[in-house]
Design a protein around this motif. Sequence first.
Motif, PDB file in Angstrom:
ATOM      1  N   ASN A 158      19.921   9.362  12.500  1.00  0.00           N
ATOM      2  CA  ASN A 158      19.767  10.461  11.543  1.00  0.00           C
ATOM      3  C   ASN A 158      21.111  11.145  11.341  1.00  0.00           C
ATOM      4  O   ASN A 158      21.698  11.673  12.274  1.00  0.00           O
ATOM      5  CB  ASN A 158      18.741  11.483  12.045  1.00  0.00           C
ATOM      6  CG  ASN A 158      17.358  10.904  12.093  1.00  0.00           C
ATOM      7  OD1 ASN A 158      17.045   9.971  11.380  1.00  0.00           O
ATOM      8  ND2 ASN A 158      16.521  11.459  12.931  1.00  0.00           N
ATOM      9  N   THR A 166      15.618  18.851   7.286  1.00  0.00           N
ATOM     10  CA  THR A 166      14.586  18.020   7.890  1.00  0.00           C
ATOM     11  C   THR A 166      14.087  18.635   9.189  1.00  0.00           C
ATOM     12  O   THR A 166      14.865  19.126   9.994  1.00  0.00           O
ATOM     13  CB  THR A 166      15.152  16.619   8.194  1.00  0.00           C
ATOM     14  OG1 THR A 166      15.609  16.048   6.977  1.00  0.00           O
ATOM     15  CG2 THR A 166      14.113  15.725   8.834  1.00  0.00           C
ATOM     16  N   ARG A 191      20.310  17.343   5.776  1.00  0.00           N
ATOM     17  CA  ARG A 191      20.532  18.431   4.823  1.00  0.00           C
ATOM     18  C   ARG A 191      20.333  18.004   3.384  1.00  0.00           C
ATOM     19  O   ARG A 191      20.928  18.572   2.477  1.00  0.00           O
ATOM     20  CB  ARG A 191      21.948  18.979   4.986  1.00  0.00           C
ATOM     21  CG  ARG A 191      22.124  19.731   6.281  1.00  0.00           C
ATOM     22  CD  ARG A 191      23.349  20.589   6.264  1.00  0.00           C
ATOM     23  NE  ARG A 191      23.156  21.697   5.338  1.00  0.00           N
ATOM     24  CZ  ARG A 191      24.128  22.236   4.625  1.00  0.00           C
ATOM     25  NH1 ARG A 191      25.346  21.789   4.709  1.00  0.00           N
ATOM     26  NH2 ARG A 191      23.883  23.237   3.810  1.00  0.00           N
ATOM     27  N   LYS A 192      19.482  17.021   3.113  1.00  0.00           N
ATOM     28  CA  LYS A 192      19.227  16.620   1.719  1.00  0.00           C
ATOM     29  C   LYS A 192      18.887  17.832   0.873  1.00  0.00           C
ATOM     30  O   LYS A 192      19.366  17.988  -0.222  1.00  0.00           O
ATOM     31  CB  LYS A 192      18.084  15.607   1.640  1.00  0.00           C
ATOM     32  CG  LYS A 192      18.508  14.195   1.850  1.00  0.00           C
ATOM     33  CD  LYS A 192      17.378  13.254   1.535  1.00  0.00           C
ATOM     34  CE  LYS A 192      16.777  12.795   2.836  1.00  0.00           C
ATOM     35  NZ  LYS A 192      15.775  11.767   2.715  1.00  0.00           N
ATOM     36  N   ASP A 193      18.028  18.681   1.403  1.00  0.00           N
ATOM     37  CA  ASP A 193      17.699  19.959   0.763  1.00  0.00           C
ATOM     38  C   ASP A 193      18.309  21.057   1.631  1.00  0.00           C
ATOM     39  O   ASP A 193      17.772  21.366   2.691  1.00  0.00           O
ATOM     40  CB  ASP A 193      16.186  20.138   0.661  1.00  0.00           C
ATOM     41  CG  ASP A 193      15.786  21.448   0.016  1.00  0.00           C
ATOM     42  OD1 ASP A 193      16.676  22.286  -0.261  1.00  0.00           O
ATOM     43  OD2 ASP A 193      14.590  21.651  -0.213  1.00  0.00           O
ATOM     44  N   MET A 246      23.995  14.302   6.421  1.00  0.00           N
ATOM     45  CA  MET A 246      23.680  14.310   4.985  1.00  0.00           C
ATOM     46  C   MET A 246      22.187  14.045   4.737  1.00  0.00           C
ATOM     47  O   MET A 246      21.627  14.543   3.766  1.00  0.00           O
ATOM     48  CB  MET A 246      24.534  13.314   4.219  1.00  0.00           C
ATOM     49  CG  MET A 246      24.394  11.877   4.643  1.00  0.00           C
ATOM     50  SD  MET A 246      25.556  10.825   3.776  1.00  0.00           S
ATOM     51  CE  MET A 246      24.414   9.711   2.994  1.00  0.00           C
ATOM     52  N   GLU A 247      21.535  13.296   5.615  1.00  0.00           N
ATOM     53  CA  GLU A 247      20.096  13.063   5.467  1.00  0.00           C
ATOM     54  C   GLU A 247      19.302  14.292   5.900  1.00  0.00           C
ATOM     55  O   GLU A 247      18.307  14.647   5.276  1.00  0.00           O
ATOM     56  CB  GLU A 247      19.667  11.849   6.290  1.00  0.00           C
ATOM     57  CG  GLU A 247      20.269  10.557   5.814  1.00  0.00           C
ATOM     58  CD  GLU A 247      20.059   9.417   6.794  1.00  0.00           C
ATOM     59  OE1 GLU A 247      19.651   9.668   7.950  1.00  0.00           O
ATOM     60  OE2 GLU A 247      20.314   8.273   6.403  1.00  0.00           O
ATOM     61  N   GLU A 258      21.856  16.808  14.147  1.00  0.00           N
ATOM     62  CA  GLU A 258      22.565  15.539  13.998  1.00  0.00           C
ATOM     63  C   GLU A 258      23.039  15.038  15.360  1.00  0.00           C
ATOM     64  O   GLU A 258      22.904  13.851  15.673  1.00  0.00           O
ATOM     65  CB  GLU A 258      23.757  15.690  13.060  1.00  0.00           C
ATOM     66  CG  GLU A 258      24.512  14.371  12.903  1.00  0.00           C
ATOM     67  CD  GLU A 258      25.815  14.506  12.152  1.00  0.00           C
ATOM     68  OE1 GLU A 258      26.173  13.548  11.444  1.00  0.00           O
ATOM     69  OE2 GLU A 258      26.481  15.553  12.297  1.00  0.00           O
TER      70      GLU A 258
END
Length: 69
Positions: free
Chosen positions: A44, A57, A50-52, A47-48, A36
Amino acid sequence: MEVEGAVYIDAMPLRGTINKSLFDVWQHKTYAQVLENFWKPWGNLLMEIRKDPNAPTSYFNPPSLPAAG
């Protein structure tokens, strides 16, 4: 070390101590926080990234991330 006008660089060996390994256990959360900070100029967010939580990512193809501990 400088010898007759030439400079030689010798890398130190990577090793931990008897009681502690050289590297800590891999954590996807820590990896995502570092990404990040590097990727903020491109918008970026954590939260984007660490979506999964089990597969953050990565722009490497294939992702090639170590297993989290």
